[in-house]
Scaffold this active site. Structure first.
Site, PDB file in Angstrom:
ATOM      1  N   GLU A  62       1.002  -0.949   0.081  1.00 57.81           N
ATOM      2  CA  GLU A  62       0.260  -0.338  -0.072  1.00 57.81           C
ATOM      3  C   GLU A  62       0.793   1.614   0.188  1.00 57.81           C
ATOM      4  O   GLU A  62       0.720   2.231  -0.769  1.00 57.81           O
ATOM      5  CB  GLU A  62      -1.018   0.097   1.018  1.00 57.81           C
ATOM      6  CG  GLU A  62      -1.607  -1.150   1.509  1.00 57.81           C
ATOM      7  CD  GLU A  62      -1.679  -2.442   2.307  1.00 57.81           C
ATOM      8  OE1 GLU A  62      -2.004  -3.020   2.983  1.00 57.81           O
ATOM      9  OE2 GLU A  62      -0.235  -2.280   1.750  1.00 57.81           O
ATOM     10  N   CYS A  88      -2.173  -4.193   7.361  1.00 59.78           N
ATOM     11  CA  CYS A  88      -1.994  -4.195   8.375  1.00 59.78           C
ATOM     12  C   CYS A  88      -2.699  -3.212   9.294  1.00 59.78           C
ATOM     13  O   CYS A  88      -2.608  -2.035   8.852  1.00 59.78           O
ATOM     14  CB  CYS A  88      -0.194  -4.185   8.881  1.00 59.78           C
ATOM     15  SG  CYS A  88       0.363  -3.398   8.059  1.00 59.78           S
ATOM     16  N   CYS A  97      -0.684   0.332   8.203  1.00 58.58           N
ATOM     17  CA  CYS A  97      -0.880   1.008   6.521  1.00 58.58           C
ATOM     18  C   CYS A  97      -2.387   1.176   6.643  1.00 58.58           C
ATOM     19  O   CYS A  97      -3.501   1.699   5.840  1.00 58.58           O
ATOM     20  CB  CYS A  97      -0.692  -0.812   5.551  1.00 58.58           C
ATOM     21  SG  CYS A  97       1.091  -1.279   4.990  1.00 58.58           S
ATOM     22  N   ALA A 169      10.863 -38.336  -4.059  1.00 54.15           N
ATOM     23  CA  ALA A 169      11.951 -39.255  -4.759  1.00 54.15           C
ATOM     24  C   ALA A 169      10.931 -40.542  -5.380  1.00 54.15           C
ATOM     25  O   ALA A 169      11.469 -41.278  -4.472  1.00 54.15           O
ATOM     26  CB  ALA A 169      12.486 -38.532  -6.508  1.00 54.15           C
ATOM     27  N   ARG A 202      13.458 -25.341  -1.048  1.00 55.78           N
ATOM     28  CA  ARG A 202      13.981 -25.677   0.181  1.00 55.78           C
ATOM     29  C   ARG A 202      13.990 -23.830   1.053  1.00 55.78           C
ATOM     30  O   ARG A 202      14.235 -23.362   1.840  1.00 55.78           O
ATOM     31  CB  ARG A 202      15.796 -26.142   0.268  1.00 55.78           C
ATOM     32  CG  ARG A 202      15.447 -27.327   0.321  1.00 55.78           C
ATOM     33  CD  ARG A 202      16.937 -28.151   0.125  1.00 55.78           C
ATOM     34  NE  ARG A 202      16.958 -29.917  -0.108  1.00 55.78           N
ATOM     35  CZ  ARG A 202      17.953 -30.280   0.111  1.00 55.78           C
ATOM     36  NH1 ARG A 202      18.946 -29.753  -0.161  1.00 55.78           N
ATOM     37  NH2 ARG A 202      18.008 -31.510   0.073  1.00 55.78           N
ATOM     38  N   ASP A 218      22.449 -41.313   5.400  1.00 54.41           N
ATOM     39  CA  ASP A 218      23.237 -40.369   3.772  1.00 54.41           C
ATOM     40  C   ASP A 218      23.795 -38.666   4.848  1.00 54.41           C
ATOM     41  O   ASP A 218      24.426 -38.428   4.268  1.00 54.41           O
ATOM     42  CB  ASP A 218      21.922 -40.074   3.529  1.00 54.41           C
ATOM     43  CG  ASP A 218      21.710 -40.534   2.365  1.00 54.41           C
ATOM     44  OD1 ASP A 218      21.797 -41.459   2.279  1.00 54.41           O
ATOM     45  OD2 ASP A 218      20.346 -40.778   2.697  1.00 54.41           O
ATOM     46  N   ARG A 225      22.210 -25.281  -2.073  1.00 50.74           N
ATOM     47  CA  ARG A 225      23.573 -24.703  -3.000  1.00 50.74           C
ATOM     48  C   ARG A 225      23.538 -24.789  -4.375  1.00 50.74           C
ATOM     49  O   ARG A 225      24.260 -24.386  -4.944  1.00 50.74           O
ATOM     50  CB  ARG A 225      24.948 -26.107  -2.306  1.00 50.74           C
ATOM     51  CG  ARG A 225      24.495 -27.074  -3.083  1.00 50.74           C
ATOM     52  CD  ARG A 225      25.655 -28.100  -1.795  1.00 50.74           C
ATOM     53  NE  ARG A 225      24.974 -29.974  -2.783  1.00 50.74           N
ATOM     54  CZ  ARG A 225      24.341 -30.476  -1.675  1.00 50.74           C
ATOM     55  NH1 ARG A 225      23.341 -29.543  -0.709  1.00 50.74           N
ATOM     56  NH2 ARG A 225      23.485 -32.172  -2.144  1.00 50.74           N
TER      57      ARG A 225
END
Length: 323
Positions: A62, A88, A97, A169, A202, A218, A225
């Protein structure tokens, strides 16, 4: 203050433009919602100001729209502002706002969706109404489209838990990995292109979790990255024996509004079984594993909300319509 029974053509056009502007923020507005605003001169029917919330801590949609309208010489007392989310009503990193629009004498405010955040939640509308501003709420279908711009924001503040995205997956025959011991390489079912999309995802969430088995096997980095400039999500763990709902509520109290669950099968299966999920992102490779760790299973028949082929893999998303 009243709801539209049906938005007239011009009102719908300007609200759609506000929705387009809202999405320009992308990841920049987080953890604030993406919001767009359009100011129209009621006499000419022309847009005199546009804005969106570009980055957390900077001016809201706004304010940016008002600044542009001022630069054009517009008189806000004869203008309508279309905003995708209720202005807000509280001081955060920026002033409220709703108070700005009231003080500037904006004639009419068309609101796409009411803000579910406790510090707003209708207070912005009240400020405007008390100042004599004409306030109109969009009809249900338009309000739903505005809410869809910020699914995590609305889910978190209405349910008191983070918006949960499940991601895995799987092979063509329904396995997420071969049977292996720690140190052995996992089956590579994703492609470089889909892995980049995972890293982008992510960067869009507050927190990320994997199951204890995945962590042991794992030691995943769970960073961004492959998506330069993306903010790294916080790593969280879920404790066995404590209800998932309680742990999600605790994350919300800590300010986590979105959570990505990347597996394994047991953890993802728990979220599915308890209905504590909002979106599932399932990537299927044409590779056959023959045996291994079975992919999580939906507790009931689910139809994908979207499906796209990326190289040799197919990516489907499912929305939880049963929560």
């Amino acid at each position: 203050m009243r709801n539209f029974e049906a938005m007239i053509t011009s009102d719908l056009k300007f609200m759609r433009r506000a929705m387009q502007l809202a999405r320009l923020a992308g990841e920049g507005a987080h953890p604030n919602p993406m919001v767009g605003a359009v100011i129209v001169d009621d006499d000419t029917g022309l847009i005199v100001g546009e804005g969106w919330h570009r980055r957390c801590g900077e001016a809201h949609a706004e304010v940016n729209a008002v600044c542009q309208a001022d630069a054009s010489g517009a008189d806000l007392r004869r203008c309508t502002i279309y905003v995708t989310l209720e202005p807000c009503a509280h001081w955060g990193k920026t002033p409220p706002c709703a108070r700005l629009l009231a003080d500037r004498g904006v004639r009419r405010v068309v609101v796409g969706s009411v803000d579910p955040f406790a510090k707003v939640a209708g207070r912005g509308l009240e400020i405007l109404r008390d100042a004599g501003v004409e306030v109109e709420l969009a009809p249900d279908d338009v309000a739903a489209a505005c809410r869809d711009i910020n699914p995590a924001f609305f889910t978190a503040h209405t349910s008191g838990r983070p918006y949960v995205i499940l991601k895995w997956a799987q092979s063509a025959d329904g396995f997420i990995d071969r049977r292996r011991t720690p140190g052995e390489d996992a089956a590579r079912l994703s492609t470089p292109a889909t892995m980049r999309l995972v890293h982008q995802l992510r960067a869009q969430v507050d927190a990320i979790a994997v199951g204890s088995g995945t962590e042991l096997m794992d030691r995943p980095r769970l960073d961004c990255r492959l998506w330069p400039g993306g903010r790294a999500p916080r790593r969280v763990s879920f404790v066995r024996g404590l209800p998932l709902s309680d742990q999600l509520a605790d994350l919300y109290r800590q300010g986590v509004t979105s959570l990505l669950v990347e597996g394994g099968a047991t953890l993802s299966g728990s979220f599915l079984a308890e209905g504590l999920w909002d979106l599932a992102r399932v990537e299927t490779s044409p590779e056959q594993l023959g045996d291994g760790v079975a992919a999580p299973a939906f507790p009931c028949r689910m139809l994908p909300s979207s499906s796209v082929r990326i190289g040799k893999n197919e990516l489907k998303t499912y929305k939880n319509t049963y929560k």
